[in-house]
Design a protein around this motif. Structure first.
Motif, short mmCIF file in Angstrom:
data_model
loop_
_atom_site.label_atom_id
_atom_site.label_comp_id
_atom_site.label_asym_id
_atom_site.label_seq_id
_atom_site.Cartn_x
_atom_site.Cartn_y
_atom_site.Cartn_z
N ARG A 129 0.64 -1.37 -0.10
CA ARG A 129 0.17 -0.03 -0.06
C ARG A 129 0.90 1.20 0.12
O ARG A 129 0.53 2.16 -0.72
CB ARG A 129 -1.00 0.11 1.12
N ALA A 130 1.90 1.37 0.86
CA ALA A 130 2.67 2.59 0.84
C ALA A 130 3.62 2.67 -0.46
O ALA A 130 3.61 3.74 -0.86
CB ALA A 130 3.76 2.19 1.80
N LYS A 131 3.94 1.73 -1.26
CA LYS A 131 4.44 1.64 -2.53
C LYS A 131 3.42 2.41 -3.58
O LYS A 131 3.82 3.37 -4.40
CB LYS A 131 4.84 0.36 -3.01
N ARG A 132 2.34 1.94 -3.53
CA ARG A 132 1.11 2.27 -4.41
C ARG A 132 0.93 3.87 -4.09
O ARG A 132 0.91 4.70 -5.03
CB ARG A 132 -0.11 1.72 -4.35
N ALA A 133 1.26 4.35 -2.81
CA ALA A 133 0.61 5.83 -2.51
C ALA A 133 1.85 6.57 -2.66
O ALA A 133 1.71 7.83 -2.30
CB ALA A 133 0.20 5.67 -1.03
N ALA A 134 3.02 5.94 -2.54
CA ALA A 134 4.36 6.67 -2.62
C ALA A 134 4.36 7.94 -3.71
O ALA A 134 3.93 7.43 -4.87
CB ALA A 134 5.60 5.89 -2.91
N THR A 135 4.78 9.04 -3.30
CA THR A 135 4.91 10.08 -4.34
C THR A 135 6.36 10.57 -4.41
O THR A 135 6.53 11.41 -5.10
CB THR A 135 4.14 11.39 -3.86
N GLY A 136 7.29 9.97 -3.90
CA GLY A 136 8.77 10.42 -3.99
C GLY A 136 9.33 9.65 -5.48
O GLY A 136 8.76 9.04 -5.88
N GLY A 137 10.66 9.72 -5.12
CA GLY A 137 11.30 9.58 -6.41
C GLY A 137 11.88 8.17 -6.42
O GLY A 137 11.39 7.23 -5.50
N ALA A 138 12.99 7.75 -7.10
CA ALA A 138 13.46 6.48 -7.41
C ALA A 138 13.92 6.17 -5.88
O ALA A 138 13.90 4.87 -5.50
CB ALA A 138 14.55 6.72 -8.39
N ALA A 139 14.56 6.84 -4.95
CA ALA A 139 15.29 6.46 -3.89
C ALA A 139 14.17 5.91 -2.97
O ALA A 139 14.20 4.69 -2.30
CB ALA A 139 15.92 7.65 -3.25
N GLN A 140 13.09 6.28 -2.90
CA GLN A 140 11.92 6.05 -2.24
C GLN A 140 11.35 4.54 -2.61
O GLN A 140 11.12 3.88 -1.89
CB GLN A 140 10.82 7.04 -2.11
N ARG A 141 11.23 4.46 -3.79
CA ARG A 141 10.81 3.46 -4.43
C ARG A 141 11.79 2.08 -4.52
O ARG A 141 11.43 1.26 -3.95
CB ARG A 141 10.54 3.60 -5.98
N LEU A 142 13.08 2.48 -4.63
CA LEU A 142 13.95 1.28 -4.30
C LEU A 142 13.95 0.79 -2.75
O LEU A 142 14.06 -0.21 -2.45
CB LEU A 142 15.49 1.80 -4.66
N VAL A 143 13.84 1.78 -1.66
CA VAL A 143 13.65 1.45 -0.57
C VAL A 143 12.39 0.59 -0.13
O VAL A 143 12.59 -0.63 0.46
CB VAL A 143 13.69 2.69 0.61
N LEU A 144 11.21 0.98 -0.82
CA LEU A 144 9.94 0.11 -0.51
C LEU A 144 10.28 -1.11 -1.23
O LEU A 144 9.82 -2.12 -0.63
CB LEU A 144 8.69 1.10 -1.03
N ASP A 145 10.76 -1.16 -2.40
CA ASP A 145 10.91 -2.37 -3.20
C ASP A 145 11.70 -3.37 -2.29
O ASP A 145 11.39 -4.88 -2.11
CB ASP A 145 11.79 -2.29 -4.47
N SER A 146 12.90 -2.82 -1.72
CA SER A 146 13.79 -3.67 -0.90
C SER A 146 12.98 -4.55 0.16
O SER A 146 13.13 -5.53 0.57
CB SER A 146 14.92 -2.99 -0.50
N MET A 147 12.19 -3.61 1.03
CA MET A 147 11.54 -4.09 2.03
C MET A 147 10.59 -5.24 1.55
O MET A 147 10.17 -6.12 2.40
CB MET A 147 10.76 -2.88 2.93
N ILE A 148 9.84 -5.02 0.46
CA ILE A 148 8.78 -5.61 0.01
C ILE A 148 9.55 -7.11 -0.34
O ILE A 148 9.19 -8.28 -0.04
CB ILE A 148 8.15 -5.15 -1.14
N PHE A 149 10.73 -7.05 -0.91
CA PHE A 149 11.45 -8.42 -1.17
C PHE A 149 11.81 -9.14 -0.24
O PHE A 149 11.80 -10.35 -0.09
CB PHE A 149 12.54 -8.02 -2.19
N ARG A 150 12.31 -8.34 0.72
CA ARG A 150 12.70 -8.90 2.27
C ARG A 150 11.65 -9.56 2.72
O ARG A 150 11.64 -10.87 3.27
CB ARG A 150 13.41 -8.21 3.13
#
Length: 169
Positions: A129-150
């Protein structure tokens, strides 16, 4: 990532005061690593002591903008060029917990795994949900992706734990 190196990375973009650094750090990490302003200023104080940043003049509101020094740039370059190895990461508390549950008497290991799986699935849903709502750039997306993958990897590992324990019985 250390707060220290995160602040150095943000200062590589130009002078910043503590509040700006806190806001930009949290935005870059998708607000998954909140900082309190005291942590920021304590870290800036240590960075200044170590000659990695230097304070500028106070602005009209009394805020001091910090600037990266040549030594700070060298430290940041060293950090970026040095891979993080598994032995440098903290121990995984879940791995230790399950290993100890297996060894302890009168512990329902399957229940420990079930509860963890439920918590991990809840976290995975929140991250998605946080990833879908994210409005930040690539840095924010990479952090959320990493957490999802973990979280996904943790789910697979919990499945593996169940399978290994079934083989043992």
């Amino acid at each position: 990532m250390s707060i220290r190196h995160g602040l150095l990375a943000l200062l590589s973009r130009g002078p910043r005061h503590g509040y700006q650094l806190r806001v930009e750090f949290e935005a870059s990490t998708g607000a998954t690593w909140p900082l309190n302003i005291g942590q920021v200023y304590a870290t800036l104080s240590r960075l200044e002591r170590d000659g990695l940043v230097e304070p500028g003049e106070s602005d009209e509101q009394g805020r001091v903008a910090y600037t990266l020094t040549a030594a700070g740039r060298a430290e940041l370059a060293r950090w970026f060029s040095t891979p993080i190895v598994q032995s440098d990461r903290p121990r995984d508390e879940l791995v230790i917990k399950l290993a100890m549950a297996v060894e302890a008497k009168e512990v329902d290991v399957a229940e420990v795994i079930r509860r963890q799986r439920t918590a991990t699935m809840r976290a995975l849903q929140q991250l998605t949900r946080a990833k879908r709502a994210a409005t930040g750039g690539a840095a924010q997306r990479l952090v959320l992706d990493s957490m999802i993958f973990r979280a996904e990897a943790e789910q697979r590992w919990l499945d593996h734990c169940e399978a290994v324990l079934k083989e043992e019985t």
